[in-house]
Design a protein around this motif. Sequence first.
Motif, PDB file in Angstrom:
ATOM      1  N   TYR A  36       1.895   3.206  -3.276  1.00  0.00           N
ATOM      2  CA  TYR A  36       0.935   4.007  -4.039  1.00  0.00           C
ATOM      3  C   TYR A  36       0.862   5.445  -3.510  1.00  0.00           C
ATOM      4  CZ  TYR A  36      -0.439  -0.002  -6.707  1.00  0.00           C
ATOM      5  OH  TYR A  36      -0.408  -1.070  -7.573  1.00  0.00           O
ATOM      6  N   HIS A  89      -6.034   7.217  -2.485  1.00  0.00           N
ATOM      7  CA  HIS A  89      -5.538   6.173  -3.388  1.00  0.00           C
ATOM      8  C   HIS A  89      -4.975   4.975  -2.619  1.00  0.00           C
ATOM      9  CE1 HIS A  89      -5.118   9.067  -7.066  1.00  0.00           C
ATOM     10  NE2 HIS A  89      -6.326   8.593  -6.909  1.00  0.00           N
ATOM     11  N   GLN A  90      -4.302   5.235  -1.525  1.00  0.00           N
ATOM     12  CA  GLN A  90      -3.786   4.118  -0.737  1.00  0.00           C
ATOM     13  C   GLN A  90      -4.925   3.321  -0.110  1.00  0.00           C
ATOM     14  OE1 GLN A  90      -0.854   5.678   2.022  1.00  0.00           O
ATOM     15  NE2 GLN A  90       0.771   5.546   0.495  1.00  0.00           N
ATOM     16  N   LEU A 110      -5.137   4.648 -10.054  1.00  0.00           N
ATOM     17  CA  LEU A 110      -4.060   4.293  -9.140  1.00  0.00           C
ATOM     18  C   LEU A 110      -2.721   4.305  -9.870  1.00  0.00           C
ATOM     19  CD1 LEU A 110      -5.654   1.352  -7.126  1.00  0.00           C
ATOM     20  CD2 LEU A 110      -5.679   3.793  -6.619  1.00  0.00           C
ATOM     21  N   ARG A 111      -1.704   4.778  -9.161  1.00  0.00           N
ATOM     22  CA  ARG A 111      -0.351   4.782  -9.696  1.00  0.00           C
ATOM     23  C   ARG A 111       0.592   4.216  -8.650  1.00  0.00           C
ATOM     24  NH1 ARG A 111      -3.074   5.261 -13.263  1.00  0.00           N
ATOM     25  NH2 ARG A 111      -3.125   6.750 -14.979  1.00  0.00           N
ATOM     26  N   PHE A 147      -6.338   1.191  -2.921  1.00  0.00           N
ATOM     27  CA  PHE A 147      -5.471   0.032  -3.161  1.00  0.00           C
ATOM     28  C   PHE A 147      -5.594  -0.967  -2.021  1.00  0.00           C
ATOM     29  CE2 PHE A 147      -1.544  -2.232  -2.249  1.00  0.00           C
ATOM     30  CZ  PHE A 147      -1.327  -2.889  -3.447  1.00  0.00           C
ATOM     31  N   THR A 174       0.835  -1.206   0.000  1.00  0.00           N
ATOM     32  CA  THR A 174       0.000   0.000   0.000  1.00  0.00           C
ATOM     33  C   THR A 174       0.869   1.255   0.000  1.00  0.00           C
ATOM     34  OG1 THR A 174      -1.721  -1.181   1.227  1.00  0.00           O
ATOM     35  CG2 THR A 174      -1.811   1.231   1.260  1.00  0.00           C
TER      36      THR A 174
END
Length: 351
Positions: free
Chosen positions: A56, A68-69, A116-117, A72, A53
């Motif tokens: 991200y 975003h985390q 997500l990246r 994910f 996690t």
Amino acid sequence: MKHHVREFFRVGPARRDHIVATRCAVSVGLPLLILLATGRFDLMIFAAFGAFTGIYGRGEAHGVRLRHQGQFGVLILLVMLAGALTSAAGAGAWGIVFGTTIAAGLWSLAVNYFQLRPAGVIFFTFGYAAIGSIPLTPPLWQAMLTGLASVVLAMLIGISSRLRPVWRTSMAAPERRILTPGRWREFGVEAGANAVAVLAAGSLATTVGLGHNYWAMVAAVAPIAGPSLAQRVNKGVHRILGTFAGVVAAGLLLAPHPAPWVMVLIVIVLQFAAEMFVLRHYALALIFITPLALLMTELAAPSDPTVLMVDRAIQTAIGALVGLSLVYLMHQRTLREKTRRRLRKHRDPEA
């Protein structure tokens, strides 16, 4: 060709990578050290995947990173649950292939929807297939609780810089976006490509008869997330060469048969080094990522390191070649679409 060779040996500039690398190393290292102290090696693989996690939201404002985390974290927990249930059901090698195929397609849609990246489904493919391939020895609730605790810890570390006012960034959520039908079609094409890549690479690897077929499936999806043909091919080549070099590095690390506590310390160092170079030179990062993944697998389910390394090298070559072949076919499809659009516009200029 000279340009591509020069590019391969070019290492990108540093962009305060040590900050992200430290966050990720702590996110991975702390839960593993706790499990090591309690003797719960059977839970380490769940802690490790939850700790991803922290990778991200790199370079994003605190609010966007936290969102975003969290997204994910939910997705990786669902993958771990699916993998654990697959393991408990004794699905076998072919069951892993079909299950990973479905996971790659569905999670690809989710990754693109949430933006997500890093992009792609490598972690989800690896998580489902690796957990599904090893015996589920701990109770399911303990495995999932460990994964959840690891996710939460990584998220807390991700916003820990807010403790210093000078490091604080906006807590605003990401801007809402409207997805057009055309954008959804692009998501669908990529999801289908990931599913086909996993199915083809996994089927080929399983038919060949080597173990750890998930390495082939992971390598197959690696090039697909690239934004252009050149970048996708470049990523596939980096994947093959970097993995082979990483296998050699893993052999040197595993040759002395290190004790579990030494392996955990090595994992922490490798995680730090991988994040230092993953955006600057993918092949160089894989020299650290490959032994990192192999050591994680060894901690969860000890086996013959030589067999593990041979499987990793051969299966990665199989998967990367499948992925690159699929990237080429996707590029040809794009060219045909552009040609058809030009012809329609030529016949009907007002279209």
